[in-house]
Design a protein around this motif. Structure first.
Motif, short mmCIF file in Angstrom:
data_model
loop_
_atom_site.label_atom_id
_atom_site.label_comp_id
_atom_site.label_asym_id
_atom_site.label_seq_id
_atom_site.Cartn_x
_atom_site.Cartn_y
_atom_site.Cartn_z
N LEU A 7 0.87 -1.17 0.00
CA LEU A 7 0.00 0.00 0.00
C LEU A 7 0.91 1.22 0.00
O LEU A 7 1.76 1.36 0.88
CB LEU A 7 -0.88 -0.01 1.25
CG LEU A 7 -1.75 1.20 1.51
CD1 LEU A 7 -2.80 1.35 0.42
CD2 LEU A 7 -2.42 1.06 2.87
N LEU A 8 0.76 2.06 -1.02
CA LEU A 8 1.65 3.20 -1.15
C LEU A 8 1.02 4.43 -0.51
O LEU A 8 -0.10 4.80 -0.81
CB LEU A 8 1.95 3.49 -2.62
CG LEU A 8 2.59 2.34 -3.40
CD1 LEU A 8 2.86 2.76 -4.83
CD2 LEU A 8 3.87 1.87 -2.73
N GLY A 9 1.78 5.03 0.38
CA GLY A 9 1.36 6.27 1.02
C GLY A 9 2.44 7.30 0.80
O GLY A 9 3.44 7.06 0.13
N GLY A 59 -7.59 0.31 -17.96
CA GLY A 59 -8.70 0.45 -17.04
C GLY A 59 -9.13 1.90 -16.90
O GLY A 59 -8.45 2.82 -17.29
N GLN A 60 -10.33 2.02 -16.38
CA GLN A 60 -10.87 3.33 -16.07
C GLN A 60 -11.94 3.13 -15.02
O GLN A 60 -12.42 2.03 -14.81
CB GLN A 60 -11.43 3.99 -17.32
CG GLN A 60 -12.43 3.15 -18.08
CD GLN A 60 -12.84 3.81 -19.37
OE1 GLN A 60 -13.12 4.99 -19.38
NE2 GLN A 60 -12.87 3.07 -20.45
N GLY A 61 -12.26 4.16 -14.32
CA GLY A 61 -13.26 4.00 -13.27
C GLY A 61 -12.64 3.46 -12.00
O GLY A 61 -11.67 4.00 -11.48
N ASP A 62 -13.19 2.34 -11.51
CA ASP A 62 -12.79 1.80 -10.21
C ASP A 62 -11.38 1.23 -10.16
O ASP A 62 -10.74 1.25 -9.12
CB ASP A 62 -13.77 0.72 -9.75
CG ASP A 62 -15.14 1.28 -9.43
OD1 ASP A 62 -15.25 2.51 -9.26
OD2 ASP A 62 -16.10 0.50 -9.35
N ILE A 63 -10.89 0.68 -11.27
CA ILE A 63 -9.59 0.01 -11.25
C ILE A 63 -8.77 0.43 -12.47
O ILE A 63 -9.24 0.36 -13.60
CB ILE A 63 -9.75 -1.52 -11.26
CG1 ILE A 63 -10.53 -1.98 -10.04
CG2 ILE A 63 -8.39 -2.21 -11.30
CD1 ILE A 63 -10.91 -3.44 -10.06
N TYR A 78 1.17 -1.80 -10.73
CA TYR A 78 0.42 -0.94 -9.81
C TYR A 78 -1.07 -1.10 -10.06
O TYR A 78 -1.51 -1.19 -11.21
CB TYR A 78 0.82 0.52 -9.99
CG TYR A 78 2.26 0.76 -9.61
CD1 TYR A 78 2.60 1.09 -8.31
CD2 TYR A 78 3.27 0.63 -10.55
CE1 TYR A 78 3.93 1.29 -7.95
CE2 TYR A 78 4.59 0.83 -10.21
CZ TYR A 78 4.92 1.15 -8.91
OH TYR A 78 6.23 1.34 -8.57
N PHE A 79 -1.81 -1.14 -8.97
CA PHE A 79 -3.27 -1.23 -9.01
C PHE A 79 -3.81 0.02 -8.31
O PHE A 79 -3.53 0.24 -7.14
CB PHE A 79 -3.77 -2.46 -8.25
CG PHE A 79 -3.32 -3.76 -8.81
CD1 PHE A 79 -4.14 -4.48 -9.67
CD2 PHE A 79 -2.08 -4.29 -8.48
CE1 PHE A 79 -3.72 -5.69 -10.20
CE2 PHE A 79 -1.66 -5.50 -9.00
CZ PHE A 79 -2.48 -6.20 -9.87
N ARG A 80 -4.55 0.83 -9.03
CA ARG A 80 -5.22 1.98 -8.41
C ARG A 80 -6.67 1.57 -8.22
O ARG A 80 -7.38 1.27 -9.17
CB ARG A 80 -5.14 3.20 -9.32
CG ARG A 80 -5.83 4.43 -8.74
CD ARG A 80 -5.83 5.57 -9.76
NE ARG A 80 -6.60 6.69 -9.33
CZ ARG A 80 -7.93 6.80 -9.48
NH1 ARG A 80 -8.63 5.85 -10.05
NH2 ARG A 80 -8.55 7.88 -9.05
N LEU A 81 -7.09 1.52 -6.97
CA LEU A 81 -8.44 1.06 -6.61
C LEU A 81 -9.23 2.25 -6.07
O LEU A 81 -8.81 2.89 -5.10
CB LEU A 81 -8.35 -0.05 -5.56
CG LEU A 81 -7.40 -1.20 -5.90
CD1 LEU A 81 -7.22 -2.11 -4.70
CD2 LEU A 81 -7.89 -1.97 -7.10
N THR A 84 -15.91 4.20 -2.72
CA THR A 84 -16.60 5.32 -2.08
C THR A 84 -15.80 5.87 -0.90
O THR A 84 -15.99 7.00 -0.48
CB THR A 84 -17.99 4.90 -1.60
OG1 THR A 84 -17.86 3.77 -0.72
CG2 THR A 84 -18.89 4.54 -2.77
N GLU A 85 -14.88 5.04 -0.37
CA GLU A 85 -14.08 5.46 0.78
C GLU A 85 -12.77 6.14 0.39
O GLU A 85 -12.03 6.60 1.24
CB GLU A 85 -13.80 4.24 1.66
CG GLU A 85 -15.07 3.73 2.30
CD GLU A 85 -15.02 2.26 2.63
OE1 GLU A 85 -13.92 1.67 2.59
OE2 GLU A 85 -16.08 1.71 2.90
N GLY A 86 -12.46 6.16 -0.89
CA GLY A 86 -11.24 6.83 -1.32
C GLY A 86 -10.49 6.05 -2.37
O GLY A 86 -11.00 5.11 -2.97
N VAL A 87 -9.24 6.44 -2.58
CA VAL A 87 -8.38 5.84 -3.59
C VAL A 87 -7.19 5.19 -2.90
O VAL A 87 -6.60 5.77 -1.99
CB VAL A 87 -7.90 6.89 -4.60
CG1 VAL A 87 -6.93 6.29 -5.60
CG2 VAL A 87 -9.07 7.51 -5.33
N THR A 88 -6.86 3.98 -3.35
CA THR A 88 -5.70 3.27 -2.83
C THR A 88 -4.83 2.86 -4.00
O THR A 88 -5.34 2.44 -5.04
CB THR A 88 -6.16 2.00 -2.06
OG1 THR A 88 -6.97 2.41 -0.97
CG2 THR A 88 -4.98 1.21 -1.57
#
Length: 130
Positions: A7-9, A59-63, A78-81, A84-88
């Motif tokens: 998880l990248l922060g 991809g576009q939207g959720d993933i 890399y997976f951008r998820l 409704t709670e945010g982006v990871t």
């Protein structure tokens, strides 16, 4: 496949245990279960999205999925998820995830997914009256 994604922060990488799954009974989809702090979060999406993401941003939207070089010899995926709670953003090893994808093609080859679906059963359920 069990693996660790990160998880990248801002300025940190937090290890997160992840299980990648592919089922013959759902041939177009893959699932990833993320286990963090005792909580399991599952994402399900098209297997094709990983295939495309290994070659180019997809991809576009959720993933969304893309790759990048870490150095001259290693790559990450890399997976951008987005929920409704945010982006990871999660980072994983390119080689192990591409190998896992190739193993899924040994179960059902790419392009043959629709051949493994029992369309009669699906149509029967679709047209059943309650």
């Amino acid at each position: 496949m069990d693996t660790v994604l990160y998880l990248l922060g801002r300025q940190i990488k937090v290890p997160v245990f992840a299980t990648f799954r592919y089922k013959e009974s759902d041939p177009f989809a893959v699932s990833i279960d993320f286990i963090f702090d005792g909580t399991v979060t599952s994402w399900k999406f098209a297997r094709e999205l990983i295939k495309e993401g290994l070659r180019q941003p997809s991809g576009q939207g959720d993933i969304t999925i893309w790759t990048a070089a870490n150095d001259a010899k290693s790559y990450s995926i890399y997976f951008r998820l987005h929920s409704t709670e945010g982006v990871t953003i999660m980072e994983g090893d390119f080689h192990s995830i591409s190998q896992w994808l190739e193993q899924s093609y040994m179960i059902i080859p790419c392009g043959a997914e629709s051949l493994s679906i029992d369309w009669e059963v699906i149509l029967r359920k679709f047209f059943e009256k309650d």
